[in-house]
Enzyme design. Structure first.
Site: not given
Length: 418
Positions: A240, A143, A163, A88, A193
């Site tokens: 987002y 995700n 989500c 990440r 998102h």
């Protein structure tokens, strides 16, 4: 009912466990599955203490054996992070070197995550299909949810993506209005998102205009989007969308700063130490900083509906389009409000989507198609094409450089790149 949680060794799992302990009274067994044995032992023992503290009659078990864990499960919740926080942090870092936003679910970072995640999820799903009960549901929280859910559905799995963005808005709007959150029904539309709240119905009356009139500064601050944009749209974008509406500002503010992944890694280390305390029987306040607020309520509520225990609640889920948004193909996966039952989610009717929203949704959908193709078949050209198609990139020099950086950073997870 037996629920399997794949990725159960996550420090975030106690949030999900707390939800099942409070709300999932029909759960007879909650099994946590994770290859990280040491971490799983800590989280599993804490999860068992949470169930016991609530007096829940079900049992919590844990195992590193995926096949054993999913055997005879009625449903599986997938919350994997392939590559862990290290991957990440890479996703949040390498795009900045090319002047692009570093984020784990959108842009080049989001593509990197999709490439290493989709093959793993599909392998897990096949083993669920072989060993879980016939017709078992897969609820994906991994995700990028939209791309992963599309991959699962295309492979014939009984899957739905989940989500927590919409339930967060539902709870905040209910607080502003002073009503029970269950009475707030959102017109939640877009892709995972990439969504907007276009209405907030309470007893059939849209209260969103009132919310925008009375609480616009607060809402603007929560989503990090200028008041003028929200007022112009007459809708509330998810936070987002800030990466799209304020891309260059995000890039500048991120340079030289700690990434979100680095902060989460610090929080996780502290949480694991806390979970080792055998007197701890409730999720600690620090867990709230880990992210994913209301995920447990969303997951438990959706599963209750899918198993016919609640046919009135509305959920925001990732499902096949099938004509809900007429400007996208039927096979597309979209994120909308839906009622769910034994046959699965049934999207609520959606009014016409204005061209600025529809255009951006269509653009990102095109990228997602290419991203899934790259995740399934690999190859530098497919990665490059997906990056070039993304609205946050869209330039040859950037896409070309990002392609090389993405492949280099993720090579250990990409079989075709080794």
């Amino acid at each position: 009912m037996k629920i399997a949680v794949i990725g159960g060794g996550s420090t975030y799992t106690p949030e999900l466990v707390d939800g099942f302990a409070r709300l999932g009274k029909t759960v007879s067994e909650l099994v946590l599955i994770d290859p990280a044995a040491d971490r799983l032992e800590i989280v599993g023992a804490f999860a068992a203490r949470i169930f016991a503290a609530y007096g829940h009659p079900g049992k919590v078990t844990w195992t590193t054996d995926l096949d054993a864990g999913v055997t005879d499960a009625d449903a599986a919740v997938i919350q994997l992070r392939v590559g862990g926080q290290r991957a990440r942090i890479s996703d949040e870092t390498f795009p900045l070197e090319c002047g692009c936003v570093g984020q784990e679910t959108t842009g080049a970072g989001g593509l990197a995550k999709a490439l290493r995640t989709v093959p793993v999820i599909l392998d897990v799903a096949e083993r669920i299909r072989e060993r879980a009960k016939p017709g078992a549901w897969i609820v994906d929280f991994t995700n990028p949810v939209g791309i992963v859910t599309r991959a699962l559905l295309d492979a014939g799995h009984r899957a739905v993506g989940l989500c927590n963005v919409a339930i967060g808005f539902q709870r905040r709007f209910a607080g502003y209005l002073g009503v029970d959150p269950a009475t707030v029904v959102l017109d939640h539309v877009g892709l995972n998102h990439l969504t907007w709240e276009r209405a907030a119905f309470v007893d059939g009356v849209d209260r969103l205009p009132e919310l925008l009139s009375d609480h616009l500064p607060d809402i603007s601050g929560e989503v990090d989007i200028p008041e003028s944009i929200i007022a112009m749209l007459g809708a509330v974008p998810s936070y987002y969308l800030s990466y799209f509406y304020k891309h260059d500002k995000h890039v500048q503010e991120s340079l030289g700063q700690q990434t979100r992944g680095q902060r989460v890694a610090e929080i996780e280390a502290i949480l694991l130490d806390m979970y080792r305390d055998e007197t701890l029987t409730a999720k600690p306040a620090l867990l709230g900083e880990r992210g994913g607020a209301y995920y447990s309520e969303a997951a438990v509520g959706l599963l209750a509906s899918l198993f016919g225990l609640d046919d009135t609640s509305v959920h925001s889920v990732n499902v096949r389009n099938n004509g809900t948004l007429p400007f996208l193909p039927a096979e597309a996966v979209i994120e909308v409000s839906a009622r769910a039952g034994l046959k699965g989610p049934d999207p609520l009717p959606v009014t016409a989507v204005p061209p600025d929203l529809a255009g951006l949704i269509s653009h990102v959908y095109g990228y997602e198609e290419l991203a899934l193709d790259a995740a399934l078949r690999g190859g530098r050209d497919r990665v490059y094409r997906a990056l070039l198609a993304h609205p946050l990139i869209g330039q040859h020099d950037r896409a070309d450089a990002l392609t090389d950086k993405l492949i280099a950073s993720g090579r250990s997870h990409l079989a075709w790149a080794r």
